[in-house]
Design a protein around this motif. Sequence first.
Motif, PDB file in Angstrom:
ATOM      1  N   LEU A 130       9.310   4.441  14.618  1.00  7.83           N
ATOM      2  CA  LEU A 130       9.892   3.123  14.319  1.00  7.83           C
ATOM      3  C   LEU A 130      11.625   3.113  14.520  1.00  7.83           C
ATOM      4  N   LEU A 133      12.684   1.727  17.656  1.00  5.18           N
ATOM      5  CA  LEU A 133      13.155   0.765  17.607  1.00  5.18           C
ATOM      6  C   LEU A 133      13.656  -0.716  16.792  1.00  5.18           C
ATOM      7  N   THR A 304       0.271  -0.691  14.336  1.00  4.07           N
ATOM      8  CA  THR A 304       0.749   0.642  14.626  1.00  4.07           C
ATOM      9  C   THR A 304       2.019   0.700  13.556  1.00  4.07           C
ATOM     10  N   VAL A 305       2.880   1.347  13.312  1.00  7.64           N
ATOM     11  CA  VAL A 305       4.037   1.521  12.387  1.00  7.64           C
ATOM     12  C   VAL A 305       4.898   0.252  12.869  1.00  7.64           C
ATOM     13  N   PHE A 306       5.091  -0.457  13.672  1.00  3.59           N
ATOM     14  CA  PHE A 306       5.656  -1.756  14.306  1.00  3.59           C
ATOM     15  C   PHE A 306       5.301  -2.652  13.428  1.00  3.59           C
ATOM     16  N   ASP A 307       4.198  -2.653  14.129  1.00  2.00           N
ATOM     17  CA  ASP A 307       3.020  -3.944  12.866  1.00  2.00           C
ATOM     18  C   ASP A 307       3.497  -3.649  11.405  1.00  2.00           C
ATOM     19  N   ILE A 308       3.744  -3.437  10.666  1.00  2.00           N
ATOM     20  CA  ILE A 308       3.965  -3.203   9.452  1.00  2.00           C
ATOM     21  C   ILE A 308       5.325  -3.047   8.076  1.00  2.00           C
ATOM     22  N   ALA A 309       4.837  -4.140   7.017  1.00  2.00           N
ATOM     23  CA  ALA A 309       6.337  -4.276   7.027  1.00  2.00           C
ATOM     24  C   ALA A 309       6.266  -3.742   5.769  1.00  2.00           C
TER      25      ALA A 309
ATOM     26  N   PHE B 306      12.076  -5.254   3.316  1.00  2.00           N
ATOM     27  CA  PHE B 306      10.950  -4.849   3.118  1.00  2.00           C
ATOM     28  C   PHE B 306      10.029  -5.139   3.331  1.00  2.00           C
ATOM     29  N   ILE B 308       9.195  -7.305   6.516  1.00  2.00           N
ATOM     30  CA  ILE B 308       9.764  -7.657   7.592  1.00  2.00           C
ATOM     31  C   ILE B 308       9.445  -6.400   8.423  1.00  2.00           C
ATOM     32  N   ALA B 309       7.973  -6.542   9.077  1.00  2.00           N
ATOM     33  CA  ALA B 309       7.214  -5.989  10.071  1.00  2.00           C
ATOM     34  C   ALA B 309       8.573  -5.769  11.065  1.00  2.00           C
TER      35      ALA B 309
END
Lengths: 326, 326
Positions: A130, A133, A304-309, B306, B308-309
């Motif tokens: 995270l 990114l 993945t963690v990238f896709d989750i707000a 908060f 926004i992925a």
Amino acid sequence: MSIKIGILGYGNLGRGVEAAIKQSDDMVLTGVYTRRNPDSLKINTEGVAVRSVSELEPKRDDIDVLVICGGSATDLPEMTPKYAELYNVIDSFDTHANIPTHFANVDSAAKKGNTVGIISCGWDPGMFSLNRLYALSILPVGNAYTFWGKGVSQGHSDAIRRIEGVVDARQYTIPVEKALNSVRAGENPELTTREKHTRECFVVVEDGADKARIENEIVTMPNYFADYDTTVHFITEEEMKRDHSGIPHGGSVIYSGQTGDGNNHVIEYSLNLSSNPEFTGAVLIAYARAAYKLNREGVSGAKTVFDIAPAYLSAESGEEIRAHYL
Amino acid sequence: MSIKIGILGYGNLGRGVEAAIKQSDDMVLTGVYTRRNPDSLKINTEGVAVRSVSELEPKRDDIDVLVICGGSATDLPEMTPKYAELYNVIDSFDTHANIPTHFANVDSAAKKGNTVGIISCGWDPGMFSLNRLYALSILPVGNAYTFWGKGVSQGHSDAIRRIEGVVDARQYTIPVEKALNSVRAGENPELTTREKHTRECFVVVEDGADKARIENEIVTMPNYFADYDTTVHFITEEEMKRDHSGIPHGGSVIYSGQTGDGNNHVIEYSLNLSSNPEFTGAVLIAYARAAYKLNREGVSGAKTVFDIAPAYLSAESGEEIRAHYL
């Protein structure tokens, strides 16, 4: 109403997940599933059943999210897609080269099962990913550095244990202070493997073992030690137990980026963890909450963690988190 | 195809946003909008028009996202809802107590306009908020600490400039090393305002001004300085220009949390920024990309960091970011 969690696999990570559930008011552990004989397992939560893994099929109604605590080499590639057809699942898959395949397998299973499957969750991959990114997205011109340690590497400890004459071993990965300071100063250095980390080994050997031979086998071991400056300390079993029983870890993602007319910015995310499996378990449980909430909104597939707000990780409402943490 | 960005307001922050757009291959600046006389403004991007703010109405088709660079006191509460009816918008609103009202106003305007309005974006509120939320969600038992600096506080510098006899002033907020070290060591201290930060002031005065009176007015100023240990240095205009023309800032969010049987974990997110407005501008531009992508998916309404992925901030695809940064 509590989120019902099942744990599959009860090693260090499974116990870390169990500890995290105890700190989460909106969650309840409803069962631990094992490939061992369930009667042989004593868990840390009173009144919770230990069951055979076979009882995960057919689909149970006392699991909202199944946290899969298996190894990345052989367990997770098989287990995570299999159970994603039945449950919302989460794993800590960390074999980097195989993530695309694992993602695709979990994605098709989860879409078939109308579930959410979160893969590669923890701190690296996970929170470190995270931070790489976020930093790269904000400052596209710059360099990312990841340092690990000081902490215990299980893989390197195991590699030493396989040497003849070794009874026990603990290997610490340690970032090189000089490299850290150069990166933090915005110097954007190019660093070799040897310049980034050192390796320190504590080894218990059999009586009369040839220490010189063992030390040489360690420091010259390809992939594991040959590319690093490695120190070997021979200690007693008592010293091992007294001084090296913890599983600390941590590290830093440091990003050095430039904007405008030569302005440099350094972003650093650091972890200093007393217990690697308990922290990883805590990350898994926060994302298990996200898997549950997303699935209730009708979302399915691999994530993945990238896709989750970030808001999905919190037990509090949007109003509450805006009022308290923004 | 490039994301077309408009900038409303061309002060330090507007120039920071402009610099960030130049580093983003998927974006193009299509216009700078100002309440001043457009002819009086010389911007840093060749060939881009400077227009009067009045030209934002009726809706233009050369703006995908409007970045609103105004003040939180009076500009943003009016501007952000107004333009959210016409464009995807983003601002850096930072008057904490008024966030719920601002969010509600932007939300209803954005829903009416079928746009996305991201508020309170930057580094605090913004990246620091994210790190507070991630840490708290992962480790519900623990304490969050936010330290600012070393960096220039514009508000405090302005407060000094209003004192009679003062020509110019620059105020640095500095975290107290002892407090930082205690938090990093996991000691979970309770810290007063005075124990967390000190304030250092560099002041240019008129010839013959009463320095003792000015120093006393500074260090006893309620809200701004009275609760802090404050140091005042009188310098010349030349020294001010030579040594204090930058706008550095930064700070740390440090979270100390516990799991299991007494294991402590420290999570630290730190920023060391050569240019506060350029970094803030870079954060705004990454989230402007997110606003555009979300709106293309049919999303509308007010959002904060908060909601926004992280993947939405990147110009790269999901496959690419999983392959390179996970």
